[in-house]
Every structure is written in structure tokens, then in C-alpha cells.
Design a protein around this motif. Structure first.
Motif, PDB file in Angstrom:
ATOM      1  N   LYS A  51     -28.243 -22.710  20.626  1.00 30.99           N
ATOM      2  CA  LYS A  51     -28.673 -21.880  21.410  1.00 30.99           C
ATOM      3  C   LYS A  51     -29.280 -22.841  23.109  1.00 30.99           C
ATOM      4  CE  LYS A  51     -33.071 -20.180  23.437  1.00 30.99           C
ATOM      5  NZ  LYS A  51     -33.536 -21.480  24.170  1.00 30.99           N
ATOM      6  N   ARG A  52     -28.741 -22.580  24.009  1.00 36.47           N
ATOM      7  CA  ARG A  52     -28.735 -23.420  24.911  1.00 36.47           C
ATOM      8  C   ARG A  52     -29.312 -22.754  26.364  1.00 36.47           C
ATOM      9  NH1 ARG A  52     -25.768 -27.813  24.404  1.00 36.47           N
ATOM     10  NH2 ARG A  52     -24.564 -28.398  22.989  1.00 36.47           N
ATOM     11  N   GLY A  53     -30.478 -22.689  26.346  1.00 30.41           N
ATOM     12  CA  GLY A  53     -31.019 -21.877  27.179  1.00 30.41           C
ATOM     13  C   GLY A  53     -30.964 -20.695  26.802  1.00 30.41           C
ATOM     14  N   ASN A  54     -30.573 -19.739  28.141  1.00 29.14           N
ATOM     15  CA  ASN A  54     -29.974 -18.287  27.587  1.00 29.14           C
ATOM     16  C   ASN A  54     -28.708 -17.442  26.878  1.00 29.14           C
ATOM     17  OD1 ASN A  54     -32.909 -17.992  29.131  1.00 29.14           O
ATOM     18  ND2 ASN A  54     -32.312 -17.615  30.583  1.00 29.14           N
ATOM     19  N   LEU A  55     -28.121 -18.435  26.472  1.00 30.34           N
ATOM     20  CA  LEU A  55     -27.307 -18.487  25.567  1.00 30.34           C
ATOM     21  C   LEU A  55     -27.225 -18.534  24.616  1.00 30.34           C
ATOM     22  CD1 LEU A  55     -23.984 -17.769  25.708  1.00 30.34           C
ATOM     23  CD2 LEU A  55     -23.899 -20.689  26.802  1.00 30.34           C
ATOM     24  N   ILE A  56     -26.081 -18.204  23.421  1.00 31.93           N
ATOM     25  CA  ILE A  56     -26.398 -18.416  22.224  1.00 31.93           C
ATOM     26  C   ILE A  56     -24.912 -18.379  21.753  1.00 31.93           C
ATOM     27  CG2 ILE A  56     -26.448 -17.517  19.534  1.00 31.93           C
ATOM     28  CD1 ILE A  56     -29.044 -16.002  20.694  1.00 31.93           C
ATOM     29  N   GLN A  57     -24.706 -19.467  20.821  1.00 32.56           N
ATOM     30  CA  GLN A  57     -23.022 -19.617  20.723  1.00 32.56           C
ATOM     31  C   GLN A  57     -22.841 -19.861  19.328  1.00 32.56           C
ATOM     32  OE1 GLN A  57     -22.649 -23.988  22.774  1.00 32.56           O
ATOM     33  NE2 GLN A  57     -21.393 -22.459  23.819  1.00 32.56           N
ATOM     34  N   ALA A  58     -21.988 -19.539  18.169  1.00 35.30           N
ATOM     35  CA  ALA A  58     -21.394 -19.520  17.294  1.00 35.30           C
ATOM     36  C   ALA A  58     -19.829 -19.947  17.125  1.00 35.30           C
ATOM     37  CB  ALA A  58     -21.613 -18.128  16.906  1.00 35.30           C
ATOM     38  N   GLU A  59     -19.730 -20.389  15.901  1.00 37.50           N
ATOM     39  CA  GLU A  59     -18.465 -20.438  15.574  1.00 37.50           C
ATOM     40  C   GLU A  59     -18.419 -19.363  14.381  1.00 37.50           C
ATOM     41  OE1 GLU A  59     -17.223 -24.163  14.700  1.00 37.50           O
ATOM     42  OE2 GLU A  59     -16.353 -24.968  17.178  1.00 37.50           O
ATOM     43  N   VAL A  60     -17.159 -18.363  14.140  1.00 35.87           N
ATOM     44  CA  VAL A  60     -17.410 -17.673  13.116  1.00 35.87           C
ATOM     45  C   VAL A  60     -15.756 -16.988  12.813  1.00 35.87           C
ATOM     46  CG1 VAL A  60     -17.408 -15.151  12.431  1.00 35.87           C
ATOM     47  CG2 VAL A  60     -19.170 -16.266  14.268  1.00 35.87           C
ATOM     48  N   GLU A  61     -15.931 -17.778  11.155  1.00 33.24           N
ATOM     49  CA  GLU A  61     -14.719 -17.300  10.788  1.00 33.24           C
ATOM     50  C   GLU A  61     -14.136 -16.410  10.743  1.00 33.24           C
ATOM     51  OE1 GLU A  61     -14.649 -19.665   7.076  1.00 33.24           O
ATOM     52  OE2 GLU A  61     -15.274 -21.949   8.307  1.00 33.24           O
ATOM     53  N   GLY A  62     -12.891 -16.222  10.857  1.00 34.37           N
ATOM     54  CA  GLY A  62     -11.910 -14.900  11.222  1.00 34.37           C
ATOM     55  C   GLY A  62     -10.624 -14.974  10.515  1.00 34.37           C
ATOM     56  N   GLY A  63      -9.403 -14.410  10.549  1.00 38.10           N
ATOM     57  CA  GLY A  63      -8.613 -14.161  10.101  1.00 38.10           C
ATOM     58  C   GLY A  63      -7.189 -15.271  10.776  1.00 38.10           C
ATOM     59  N   GLU A  64      -7.718 -15.862  11.437  1.00 34.95           N
ATOM     60  CA  GLU A  64      -6.738 -17.376  12.205  1.00 34.95           C
ATOM     61  C   GLU A  64      -7.148 -18.194  11.378  1.00 34.95           C
ATOM     62  OE1 GLU A  64      -4.880 -16.776  14.489  1.00 34.95           O
ATOM     63  OE2 GLU A  64      -4.429 -14.047  14.473  1.00 34.95           O
ATOM     64  N   ILE A  65      -6.313 -19.476  11.749  1.00 34.09           N
ATOM     65  CA  ILE A  65      -7.180 -20.761  11.166  1.00 34.09           C
ATOM     66  C   ILE A  65      -8.243 -21.489  12.513  1.00 34.09           C
ATOM     67  CG2 ILE A  65      -5.698 -23.343  11.294  1.00 34.09           C
ATOM     68  CD1 ILE A  65      -3.383 -22.064  11.273  1.00 34.09           C
ATOM     69  N   THR A  66      -8.263 -21.230  13.183  1.00 34.46           N
ATOM     70  CA  THR A  66      -9.732 -21.743  14.112  1.00 34.46           C
ATOM     71  C   THR A  66     -10.248 -20.587  14.283  1.00 34.46           C
ATOM     72  OG1 THR A  66      -8.639 -21.351  16.187  1.00 34.46           O
ATOM     73  CG2 THR A  66      -8.456 -23.224  15.764  1.00 34.46           C
ATOM     74  N   PRO A  67     -11.510 -20.902  13.926  1.00 34.39           N
ATOM     75  CA  PRO A  67     -12.861 -19.983  14.209  1.00 34.39           C
ATOM     76  C   PRO A  67     -12.860 -19.197  15.596  1.00 34.39           C
ATOM     77  CG  PRO A  67     -13.621 -22.228  13.419  1.00 34.39           C
ATOM     78  CD  PRO A  67     -12.249 -22.051  13.840  1.00 34.39           C
ATOM     79  N   TYR A  68     -13.528 -18.471  15.785  1.00 34.45           N
ATOM     80  CA  TYR A  68     -13.405 -17.236  16.670  1.00 34.45           C
ATOM     81  C   TYR A  68     -15.197 -18.322  17.661  1.00 34.45           C
ATOM     82  CZ  TYR A  68     -10.484 -14.116  15.404  1.00 34.45           C
ATOM     83  OH  TYR A  68      -8.740 -13.394  14.699  1.00 34.45           O
ATOM     84  N   GLN A  69     -14.910 -17.639  18.769  1.00 30.97           N
ATOM     85  CA  GLN A  69     -16.107 -18.513  20.146  1.00 30.97           C
ATOM     86  C   GLN A  69     -16.677 -17.357  20.267  1.00 30.97           C
ATOM     87  OE1 GLN A  69     -16.424 -21.810  19.466  1.00 30.97           O
ATOM     88  NE2 GLN A  69     -14.716 -21.565  18.206  1.00 30.97           N
ATOM     89  N   VAL A  70     -18.567 -17.034  19.522  1.00 31.65           N
ATOM     90  CA  VAL A  70     -18.953 -16.025  19.934  1.00 31.65           C
ATOM     91  C   VAL A  70     -20.195 -16.791  20.618  1.00 31.65           C
ATOM     92  CG1 VAL A  70     -21.293 -14.043  19.519  1.00 31.65           C
ATOM     93  CG2 VAL A  70     -18.424 -14.137  17.772  1.00 31.65           C
ATOM     94  N   SER A  71     -20.215 -15.759  22.357  1.00 34.33           N
ATOM     95  CA  SER A  71     -21.237 -16.180  23.182  1.00 34.33           C
ATOM     96  C   SER A  71     -22.150 -15.050  23.503  1.00 34.33           C
ATOM     97  CB  SER A  71     -20.999 -17.258  23.877  1.00 34.33           C
ATOM     98  OG  SER A  71     -20.129 -17.806  24.247  1.00 34.33           O
ATOM     99  N   ILE A  72     -23.302 -15.159  23.371  1.00 27.81           N
ATOM    100  CA  ILE A  72     -24.490 -13.993  23.549  1.00 27.81           C
ATOM    101  C   ILE A  72     -25.527 -14.684  24.734  1.00 27.81           C
ATOM    102  CG2 ILE A  72     -26.025 -12.958  22.193  1.00 27.81           C
ATOM    103  CD1 ILE A  72     -24.520 -13.043  20.186  1.00 27.81           C
TER     104      ILE A  72
END
Length: 187
Positions: A51-72
Motif C-alpha cells: 500500500k502506497r498512500g491511496n494505492l494498493i499494488q500486488a504481483e499475482v502469478e498467472g499463466g505467464e512467466i512474469t507475474p501480473y501487476q495489479v493496481s487498485i
């Protein structure tokens, strides 16, 4: 600002049944690496949910080699936007966003509080800021165009403050994404 209350009803409302079900499965199987390691001793410096201020960030593993980047993004009223780097472009939030929000809702104590981009940049002097930008552009040459556009708008005679906002927001977004990926060890 603390993370707003995120109810499962809100998550279900903003995702279709398939995305919710698959996101729940991602949450349960630990697609966010930090959750998978939560029972082991893990340094918060390596956390994948921030969590950075009003932003949540996550790396989520999926079907690709590198994780997907989620921003909320959120404000006092709740979630204002949610995005993911996966190719999903259908009805509502993708399974990666769902898994991230379920993690925040069910295990909020694992969300690592980190400084905002503004707080990070405020700690740098002018030379350090220039060095940072030079290094980021060396790694991501396409940033030079955004910097060039931003600087050219500054040089205009008395620009309206609002005319710089889209360029500044774009540059800040790029810098934040780059800093996150550089310091998290992703590309």
C-alpha cells in the motif's frame, strides 16, 4: 489513509461469476507469492502486496512467466479504479484483481505499508533525482518522450497549471511503475 473496507459483495458486484470464482481459487492457492509464504518467515521487504498512500499494488502469478501487476486506487469512499497488466478485457474485474482484493479483505495485516512516490522523491536532492531519471531512461528508453513533453510544457510562458496535469500524471505513473518493478526485481 487506511485501506477502505472491501466487502466480498463489492468484489462480486464488480466481477463476473467466472472471474470471482477463479480469483477465489487464485487466492486459496497462493497466487500472490507473499500469501503462499505467509506461514514461513518472510521479509516484508520482499512482500508482493503493498500500500502506497491511496494505492494498493500486488504481483499475482498467472499463466505467464512474469507475474501480473495489479493496481487498485481508493479514497475515503472506497475503490476508485482497479487495473491489471493481464490481457483480460471482458465483464468487470479480472481474477488477479479479485485475488488481490480478497487478500486485502481477508488478510489486511499482510499488506505492507510503503512510502508514496512523492515521499520517495522528496527524500532526493536535485542530483539524485536527475541520476534516478537517467537510470530509469537508460532501462526504459521510451520514457524520454514523456520527460521531453513534460519539460517542453514547463518552458512555455505561463502554462495553466491544469495543462501539466495529464503529462505529470503520465510521467508519475511511469516512474512509479518503474520504481516498483526495479526495486521488486521484476521487468
Amino acid at each position: 489513509m487506511s485501506i477502505p473496507e472491501i466487502s466480498e459483495a463489492i468484489i462480486r458486484h464488480n466481477s463476473n461469476a467466472s472471474s470471482y470464482s477463479r480469483g477465489e481459487e487464485y487466492y486459496r492457492r497462493g497466487a500472490i507469492p507473499f500469501l503462499r509464504n505467509a506461514t514461513r518467515t518472510v521479509s516484508f521487504a520482499n512482500a508482493d502486496l503493498k500500500k502506497r498512500g491511496n494505492l494498493i499494488q500486488a504481483e499475482v502469478e498467472g499463466g505467464e512467466i512474469t507475474p501480473y501487476q495489479v493496481s487498485i486506487r481508493f479514497d475515503a469512499g472506497g475503490i476508485t479504479s482497479a487495473s491489471c497488466t493481464c490481457p483480460y478485457d471482458y465483464d468487470g474485474w479480472c481474477k488477479h484483481i479479485v485475488a488481490t482484493l480478497l487478500s486485502c479483505s481477508r488478510q489486511s495485516e499482510i499488506v505492507e505499508e510503503r512510502p508514496t512516490l512523492e515521499q520517495l522523491l522528496n527524500r532526493l536532492d536535485i542530483l539524485q533525482t536527475q541520476r534516478l531519471l537517467q537510470e530509469l531512461v537508460e532501462n526504459r528508453p521510451e520514457l524520454i518522450d514523456d520527460i521531453d513533453e513534460f519539460v517542453s510544457l514547463i518552458d512555455l510562458p505561463k502554462p495553466k497549471q491544469n495543462s501539466l496535469l495529464p503529462v505529470k500524471a503520465k510521467l508519475t505513473h511511469h516512474l512509479f511503475a518503474l520504481m516498483s518493478s526495479e526495486f521488486c526485481g521484476t521487468d
